[in-house]
Design a protein around this motif. Structure first.
Motif, PDB file in Angstrom:
ATOM      1  N   ALA A   1      30.678  38.172  50.776  1.00  0.00           N
ATOM      2  CA  ALA A   1      31.734  37.408  51.152  1.00  0.00           C
ATOM      3  C   ALA A   1      32.190  37.342  52.422  1.00  0.00           C
ATOM      4  N   ARG A   2      31.316  38.254  53.557  1.00  0.00           N
ATOM      5  CA  ARG A   2      31.450  37.626  54.483  1.00  0.00           C
ATOM      6  C   ARG A   2      30.373  36.183  55.347  1.00  0.00           C
ATOM      7  N   ILE A   3      29.024  36.692  54.803  1.00  0.00           N
ATOM      8  CA  ILE A   3      28.385  35.303  55.285  1.00  0.00           C
ATOM      9  C   ILE A   3      29.488  33.805  54.412  1.00  0.00           C
ATOM     10  N   LEU A   4      29.617  33.811  53.055  1.00  0.00           N
ATOM     11  CA  LEU A   4      30.922  32.266  52.421  1.00  0.00           C
ATOM     12  C   LEU A   4      31.841  32.561  53.095  1.00  0.00           C
ATOM     13  N   ASN A   5      32.186  33.142  53.701  1.00  0.00           N
ATOM     14  CA  ASN A   5      33.831  32.442  54.705  1.00  0.00           C
ATOM     15  C   ASN A   5      33.479  32.298  56.325  1.00  0.00           C
ATOM     16  N   ILE A   6      32.079  32.819  56.528  1.00  0.00           N
ATOM     17  CA  ILE A   6      31.962  31.653  57.385  1.00  0.00           C
ATOM     18  C   ILE A   6      31.014  30.524  57.744  1.00  0.00           C
ATOM     19  N   ALA A   7      30.315  30.573  56.233  1.00  0.00           N
ATOM     20  CA  ALA A   7      30.071  29.184  55.596  1.00  0.00           C
ATOM     21  C   ALA A   7      30.855  28.286  55.784  1.00  0.00           C
ATOM     22  N   LEU A   8      31.586  28.953  55.218  1.00  0.00           N
ATOM     23  CA  LEU A   8      33.024  28.138  55.414  1.00  0.00           C
ATOM     24  C   LEU A   8      33.228  27.439  56.410  1.00  0.00           C
ATOM     25  N   GLN A   9      33.043  27.582  57.067  1.00  0.00           N
ATOM     26  CA  GLN A   9      34.523  27.396  58.300  1.00  0.00           C
ATOM     27  C   GLN A   9      33.151  26.487  59.380  1.00  0.00           C
ATOM     28  N   GLU A  10      31.667  27.131  59.083  1.00  0.00           N
ATOM     29  CA  GLU A  10      30.505  25.998  59.712  1.00  0.00           C
ATOM     30  C   GLU A  10      30.676  24.958  59.852  1.00  0.00           C
ATOM     31  N   PHE A  11      30.605  24.932  57.862  1.00  0.00           N
ATOM     32  CA  PHE A  11      30.478  23.218  56.805  1.00  0.00           C
ATOM     33  C   PHE A  11      31.484  22.708  57.312  1.00  0.00           C
ATOM     34  N   GLY A  12      33.079  23.795  57.190  1.00  0.00           N
ATOM     35  CA  GLY A  12      33.921  22.484  57.376  1.00  0.00           C
ATOM     36  C   GLY A  12      33.762  21.878  59.018  1.00  0.00           C
ATOM     37  N   GLU A  13      33.604  22.298  59.519  1.00  0.00           N
ATOM     38  CA  GLU A  13      33.568  21.824  60.942  1.00  0.00           C
ATOM     39  C   GLU A  13      32.192  21.259  61.787  1.00  0.00           C
ATOM     40  N   ASN A  14      31.521  21.084  60.787  1.00  0.00           N
ATOM     41  CA  ASN A  14      30.172  20.856  61.478  1.00  0.00           C
ATOM     42  C   ASN A  14      29.686  19.856  60.453  1.00  0.00           C
ATOM     43  N   GLY A  15      30.456  19.500  58.670  1.00  0.00           N
ATOM     44  CA  GLY A  15      29.195  19.307  58.218  1.00  0.00           C
ATOM     45  C   GLY A  15      27.574  19.805  57.777  1.00  0.00           C
TER      46      GLY A  15
ATOM     47  N   LEU B   1      36.902  21.401  55.191  1.00  0.00           N
ATOM     48  CA  LEU B   1      35.675  21.725  54.161  1.00  0.00           C
ATOM     49  C   LEU B   1      35.403  20.076  53.706  1.00  0.00           C
ATOM     50  N   PHE B   2      36.862  20.143  52.691  1.00  0.00           N
ATOM     51  CA  PHE B   2      36.978  19.055  51.584  1.00  0.00           C
ATOM     52  C   PHE B   2      36.300  17.606  51.963  1.00  0.00           C
ATOM     53  N   THR B   3      37.142  17.521  53.355  1.00  0.00           N
ATOM     54  CA  THR B   3      37.150  16.353  54.029  1.00  0.00           C
ATOM     55  C   THR B   3      35.624  15.506  54.376  1.00  0.00           C
ATOM     56  N   VAL B   4      35.389  17.015  55.769  1.00  0.00           N
ATOM     57  CA  VAL B   4      34.041  16.196  56.028  1.00  0.00           C
ATOM     58  C   VAL B   4      33.013  16.732  55.204  1.00  0.00           C
ATOM     59  N   LEU B   5      32.775  17.025  54.141  1.00  0.00           N
ATOM     60  CA  LEU B   5      31.718  17.644  52.878  1.00  0.00           C
ATOM     61  C   LEU B   5      31.901  16.115  52.377  1.00  0.00           C
ATOM     62  N   THR B   6      33.224  15.729  51.379  1.00  0.00           N
ATOM     63  CA  THR B   6      33.243  14.511  50.846  1.00  0.00           C
ATOM     64  C   THR B   6      32.957  13.380  51.606  1.00  0.00           C
ATOM     65  N   GLY B   7      32.883  13.077  53.217  1.00  0.00           N
ATOM     66  CA  GLY B   7      32.930  11.927  53.625  1.00  0.00           C
ATOM     67  C   GLY B   7      31.215  12.366  53.897  1.00  0.00           C
ATOM     68  N   GLU B   8      30.546  13.235  54.485  1.00  0.00           N
ATOM     69  CA  GLU B   8      28.994  13.153  53.911  1.00  0.00           C
ATOM     70  C   GLU B   8      28.226  12.592  52.738  1.00  0.00           C
ATOM     71  N   ALA B   9      29.004  13.275  51.776  1.00  0.00           N
ATOM     72  CA  ALA B   9      28.129  13.035  50.030  1.00  0.00           C
ATOM     73  C   ALA B   9      28.470  11.411  49.947  1.00  0.00           C
ATOM     74  N   VAL B  10      29.005  11.195  50.488  1.00  0.00           N
ATOM     75  CA  VAL B  10      28.395   9.672  48.969  1.00  0.00           C
ATOM     76  C   VAL B  10      27.387   8.567  49.731  1.00  0.00           C
ATOM     77  N   THR B  11      26.174   9.715  50.192  1.00  0.00           N
ATOM     78  CA  THR B  11      24.841   8.922  50.400  1.00  0.00           C
ATOM     79  C   THR B  11      24.300  10.000  49.344  1.00  0.00           C
ATOM     80  N   THR B  12      23.709   9.610  48.453  1.00  0.00           N
ATOM     81  CA  THR B  12      22.914  10.225  46.635  1.00  0.00           C
ATOM     82  C   THR B  12      21.911  10.978  47.613  1.00  0.00           C
ATOM     83  N   ASP B  13      21.615  11.247  47.937  1.00  0.00           N
ATOM     84  CA  ASP B  13      20.783  12.275  48.856  1.00  0.00           C
ATOM     85  C   ASP B  13      20.995  13.807  49.673  1.00  0.00           C
ATOM     86  N   HIS B  14      22.602  13.629  49.193  1.00  0.00           N
ATOM     87  CA  HIS B  14      23.507  14.521  49.665  1.00  0.00           C
ATOM     88  C   HIS B  14      23.692  15.713  48.784  1.00  0.00           C
ATOM     89  N   PRO B  15      22.970  17.176  48.843  1.00  0.00           N
ATOM     90  CA  PRO B  15      23.642  18.217  48.234  1.00  0.00           C
ATOM     91  C   PRO B  15      24.579  17.999  47.561  1.00  0.00           C
TER      92      PRO B  15
END
Length: 213
Positions: free
Chosen positions: A28-42, A120-134
């Motif tokens: 759970a701690r890893i997930l919450n940290i990752a949520l912050q990191e992905f939201g800040e840095n994509g 997190l949603f905004t950053v990842l959705t913006g990145e995810a327009v490319t078809t190779d994004h996970p």
């Protein structure tokens, strides 16, 4: 001898439960940290090494819980959906447009108290327009489900006489979702100047007034 064996088994069971609890807490701690990191840095700008460091783990220790960066992203997106009201289920409001739009107003008000999730949603959705994004498939499916459900609500509103017969349900659904996403972006950029919940609530009231029969 028998009592000793029973005590050993009891102690072993307690140790396993404690180990599971520790593992769940660490995950759970890893997930919450990752949520912050992905939201800040994509996704591409996030480092597993950085997440491991913040979680006070080695990178190998992190990979014990999540096999890869993509596996971790998938878990974070699942967490994001659960925290976002266990996913917005517009099927609960499929009888008409007003109930569905009221549910969206509630969701926007909820999101205004969850800036990390919105980022997190905004950053990842913006990145995810490319078809190779996970996260590409996740973003496509999310919009497909939301658009289909909201379109159904508007169509049912037309059929029931709640909404004017010349209204296009699919166009209305996309307009509302576009307003939500645009407001979220403006709010993230200028949170002190944009009252996301109030603006969206005003928009929905005006929108309903325009399309009502």
């Amino acid at each position: 001898m028998e009592a000793t064996e029973t005590a050993d088994r009891t102690a072993g069971g307690r140790g396993r439960r404690q180990g599971y609890a520790t593992g769940d807490a660490r995950r759970a701690r890893i997930l919450n940290i990752a949520l912050q990191e992905f939201g800040e840095n994509g996704y591409r700008g996030t480092s597993l090494a950085r997440i491991a460091e913040r979680a006070e783990l080695t990178q190998a220790g992190l990979l014990h819980h999540f096999r890869s960066k993509q596996d971790l992203l998938t878990a974070v997106l699942d967490l994001r959906d659960r925290m976002d009201g266990e996913r917005l289920d517009l099927a609960d409001h499929a009888d008409g447009a007003e109930g569905a739009l009221a549910a969206l107003v509630d969701l926007v008000a909820h999101n205004a108290r969850q800036p990390g999730l919105v980022q997190l949603f905004t950053v990842l959705t913006g990145e995810a327009v490319t078809t190779d994004h996970p996260a590409h498939g996740w973003a496509q499916e999310r919009y497909r489900v939301l658009t289909t459900s909201l379109t159904t609500s508007f169509r049912n509103g037309v059929e029931s006489g709640e909404i004017r017969p010349d209204v296009d349900p699919a166009v209305c659904a996309r307009q509302v979702l576009a307003m939500m996403d645009g407001l979220q972006l403006q709010w993230l950029l200028e949170p002190e100047d944009v009252d996301m919940a109030a603006v969206f609530g005003d928009y929905v009231r005006g929108f309903l007034a325009q399309i009502r029969a």
